[in-house]
Design a protein around this motif. Structure first.
Motif, PDB file in Angstrom:
ATOM      1  N   ASP A  81      95.734 108.478  60.993  1.00  0.00           N
ATOM      2  CA  ASP A  81      96.280 109.688  60.380  1.00  0.00           C
ATOM      3  C   ASP A  81      97.480 109.235  59.572  1.00  0.00           C
ATOM      4  N   SER A 115      89.246 111.542  55.206  1.00  0.00           N
ATOM      5  CA  SER A 115      89.868 111.816  56.493  1.00  0.00           C
ATOM      6  C   SER A 115      89.136 111.044  57.574  1.00  0.00           C
ATOM      7  N   ARG A 118      92.647 112.281  62.929  1.00  0.00           N
ATOM      8  CA  ARG A 118      93.711 113.254  62.674  1.00  0.00           C
ATOM      9  C   ARG A 118      94.409 113.578  63.983  1.00  0.00           C
ATOM     10  N   HIS A 139      87.540 114.835  64.511  1.00  0.00           N
ATOM     11  CA  HIS A 139      88.553 113.956  63.905  1.00  0.00           C
ATOM     12  C   HIS A 139      89.677 113.675  64.907  1.00  0.00           C
TER      13      HIS A 139
END
Length: 190
Positions: A81, A115, A118, A139
């Protein structure tokens, strides 16, 4: 943390040479692997680029039936992230799914990673901006990636992901990316 490009290239050359010698003995073990692992190839690698950080990673992470731990560490760092500079171990099944999908697309172009991992904080921030972000996103668990290729359409990437039969495949045509995760097999989007 990632090494210099010289370190990565040197290690890649060394692993490539080792892989060429080890390919035949690895075949019987590989033949017993799950179907999406077969799609990843006898030597598994990822070729990734992150537009936000400017980083690129092209590395072999599995050879002779075993994961290459230093390569997995590089993948974990790459998929971090970046908003929080937080690293998590990515689920190996998702790395295999990314590699298999890329292999089926028959391109040397790196996947553009929009992405990877996260944090809950980043996920909540993104949920506030888009209704397409799940509260309990894969994620957050290091089990998903949102990917794009300039030379392939969302439809082509999602079909390759679905052919792996190994997790979730989400199609986001308006944003031009595909979500791949190693959760239950399912599909959504246009």
């Amino acid at each position: 943390m990632m090494g210099t490009s010289t370190d990565i290239l040197s290690r890649r050359k060394l692993l490539g040479a080792f892989a060429a010698v080890a390919m035949i003995p690895a075949a019987p073990h590989f033949a017993k692997a799950a179907s999406y692992n077969k799609g990843a190839g006898n030597i598994r690698k990822v070729n990734l680029r992150n537009q936000r950080t400017g980083e690129s990673l092209n590395t072999i992470y599995w050879i002779e039936g075993k994961y290459v731990e230093p390569a997995l560490e590089e993948i974990n760092y790459f998929m971090r992230d970046w908003r929080q500079n937080a690293v998590r171990n990515m689920d190996r099944r998702n790395v295999d799914l990314i590699a298999a999908t890329h292999n089926l697309l028959q391109t040397d172009e790196p996947f553009l990673v929009l992405s990877g991992y996260r944090t809950a904080r980043t996920n909540n921030m993104l949920r506030g901006r888009s209704r397409g972000v799940a509260k309990s996103s894969y994620h957050i668990k290091g089990m998903a990636a949102d990917l794009r290729l300039g030379s392939r359409s969302v439809s082509q990437i999602s079909k390759a992901g679905l052919a792996c039969n190994a997790g979730g495949v989400g199609k986001y045509y308006r944003s031009n990316f595909v979500h791949l995760d190693c959760g239950p097999v399912r599909t959504w989007g246009g």
